[in-house]
Design a protein around this motif. Structure first.
Motif, short mmCIF file in Angstrom:
data_model
loop_
_atom_site.label_atom_id
_atom_site.label_comp_id
_atom_site.label_asym_id
_atom_site.label_seq_id
_atom_site.Cartn_x
_atom_site.Cartn_y
_atom_site.Cartn_z
N SER A 105 7.80 -16.64 57.96
CA SER A 105 6.37 -16.78 58.24
C SER A 105 6.10 -17.84 59.31
N SER A 106 7.09 -18.68 59.58
CA SER A 106 6.94 -19.66 60.67
C SER A 106 6.98 -18.98 62.04
N ALA A 107 7.29 -17.68 62.07
CA ALA A 107 7.26 -16.92 63.33
C ALA A 107 5.84 -16.51 63.70
N LEU A 108 4.89 -16.65 62.77
CA LEU A 108 3.51 -16.23 63.03
C LEU A 108 2.90 -17.02 64.19
N THR A 109 2.19 -16.30 65.03
CA THR A 109 1.44 -16.94 66.10
C THR A 109 0.18 -16.11 66.35
N SER A 110 -0.69 -16.59 67.22
CA SER A 110 -1.97 -15.91 67.42
C SER A 110 -1.85 -14.73 68.38
N SER A 111 -2.93 -13.99 68.48
CA SER A 111 -2.96 -12.81 69.36
C SER A 111 -3.02 -13.20 70.83
N ARG A 112 -3.19 -14.48 71.12
CA ARG A 112 -3.25 -14.95 72.50
C ARG A 112 -2.16 -15.98 72.80
N GLY A 113 -1.41 -16.37 71.80
CA GLY A 113 -0.40 -17.40 72.00
C GLY A 113 0.81 -16.88 72.76
N PRO A 114 1.57 -17.77 73.40
CA PRO A 114 2.76 -17.33 74.14
C PRO A 114 3.87 -16.89 73.19
N ILE A 115 4.66 -15.93 73.64
CA ILE A 115 5.91 -15.58 72.95
C ILE A 115 7.00 -16.36 73.66
N ILE A 116 7.58 -17.33 72.96
CA ILE A 116 8.59 -18.19 73.57
C ILE A 116 9.94 -17.50 73.53
N LYS A 117 10.53 -17.29 74.70
CA LYS A 117 11.84 -16.64 74.81
C LYS A 117 12.93 -17.71 74.82
N PRO A 118 13.71 -17.81 73.71
CA PRO A 118 14.78 -18.81 73.66
C PRO A 118 15.80 -18.60 74.77
N GLU A 119 16.41 -19.67 75.22
CA GLU A 119 17.38 -19.57 76.31
C GLU A 119 18.56 -18.69 75.92
N ARG A 120 18.92 -18.69 74.66
CA ARG A 120 20.10 -17.94 74.22
C ARG A 120 19.83 -16.43 74.13
#
Length: 329
Positions: A105-120
């Motif tokens: 559930s810590s993956a939850l973010t808003s409908s406008r928030g960035p999707i952070i792409k991990p370097e790996r």
């Protein structure tokens, strides 16, 4: 008809409101979590929808937040749409079990928030999904039917099951691959379900685009296991609580299925006869790493779910992919 609500931030305060076109009728009271809101807050929302009064704010003047709040259970269905099964080389008519996995559930973010792409992560994928918000505590086997869905499901929400395919395929770890922070945009709106909406749940249009190019365009009627069967089975396995989220799978069009051969099932069967599971996974990752459909830094993912008549419209997600090296700390 049900009621569209939103969770939002104005100044330093987090509030809830009934959605009326481009305005929010503020719901009195303070609700720290979705579970808290589903009690008196939801009842107040229904009263306000019937007779709007009190403070009103413009949607453009607030920060929309995910209506689903952590901590909560996030349970996902795998390969639950016929077209998606076909695009990844599976036979939907041969499927005889409902596939489940978890997402943090810590993956939850808003409908406008960035999707952070991990370097790996090299192979970042998207999956539009209809989310079911649990409305009551299920502590034992329950018989859920289409006509009483509203007694178990508080509401509906758009979700994007963002996935690191290279980790999922190479390591076989679905939970890790799907649980990085920001890998679950949810919202913007939560649609509080009414009895008359039960049948409409299986006739909702799902549409996702990347940089304005449509990638996924389908309907919930394609589900292999509909919500009533899914909730009935889950209730035999685990406790579910108000505010928990069940994500019901994705249709065809994911990046992993981009330009997949029509005989993918046959090819996979042949390869499995001569390669170990580990070697097959390595081969798939190597081939998929050249796939241009995976998400890249700067891509904009847009998603909508609505009924054909527009009576149910869960809003629009618009999330930009941001490389971890560029993301704010």
């Amino acid at each position: 008809m049900g009621v569209h609500v939103a969770r939002f931030k104005t100044g330093s305060e987090i509030r809830w409101g009934v959605v009326r076109e481009e305005k929010l009728v503020v719901i009195p009271g303070s609700y720290a979590t979705l579970a808290e809101f589903l009690g008196e807050g939801a009842a107040r929302a229904r009263r306000l929808a019937a007779a709007p009064e009190g403070e009103t704010l413009a949607v453009r003047d607030v920060e929309l937040l995910s209506p689903v709040t952590a901590p909560c259970n996030v349970v996902c269905q795998g390969q639950n749409y016929r077209s998606h099964m076909l695009e990844v080389g599976q036979d939907p008519d041969a499927k005889d079990f409902n596939q489940f996995f978890r997402k943090a559930s810590s993956a939850l973010t808003s409908s406008r928030g960035p999707i952070i792409k991990p370097e790996r992560v090299r192979m970042l994928d998207y999956e539009i999904e209809l989310g079911l918000v649990i409305g009551r505590h299920l502590s034992g086997p329950s018989r859920v039917k289409r006509e009483n869905l509203h007694e178990f499901i508080a509401g509906l929400v758009i979700c994007n099951d963002v996935s690191a395919r290279d980790i999922q395929l190479a390591e076989g770890q679905w939970y890790k691959a799907k649980s990085f922070r920001t890998f679950c945009p949810a919202g913007p709106y939560l649609y509080l379900l009414d009895a008359e909406d039960n049948a409409r749940v299986m006739n909702l249009n799902l549409r996702l685009s990347v940089n304005e190019q449509v990638r996924q365009d389908s309907n919930t009627s394609e589900m292999v296991y509909p919500p009533e069967e899914t909730l009935s089975e889950l209730s035999e396995v685990m406790d579910l609580f108000p505010g928990d989220l069940v994500m019901t799978g994705t249709p065809r069009g994911v990046a992993a299925g981009h330009n997949a051969p029509k005989n993918a099932k046959f090819i996979r069967k042949v390869l499995m006869a001569v390669l170990s599971e580990k070697d097959l996974s390595k081969l798939v990752v190597k081939m998929q790493s050249r796939n241009p459909a995976y998400l890249k830094d700067g891509d904009v993912v847009r998603a909508t779910i609505s009924s054909p008549d527009g009576g149910i419209h869960l809003g629009t997600q618009e999330n930009r992919v941001v490389a971890a090296s560029r993301a704010a700390p």
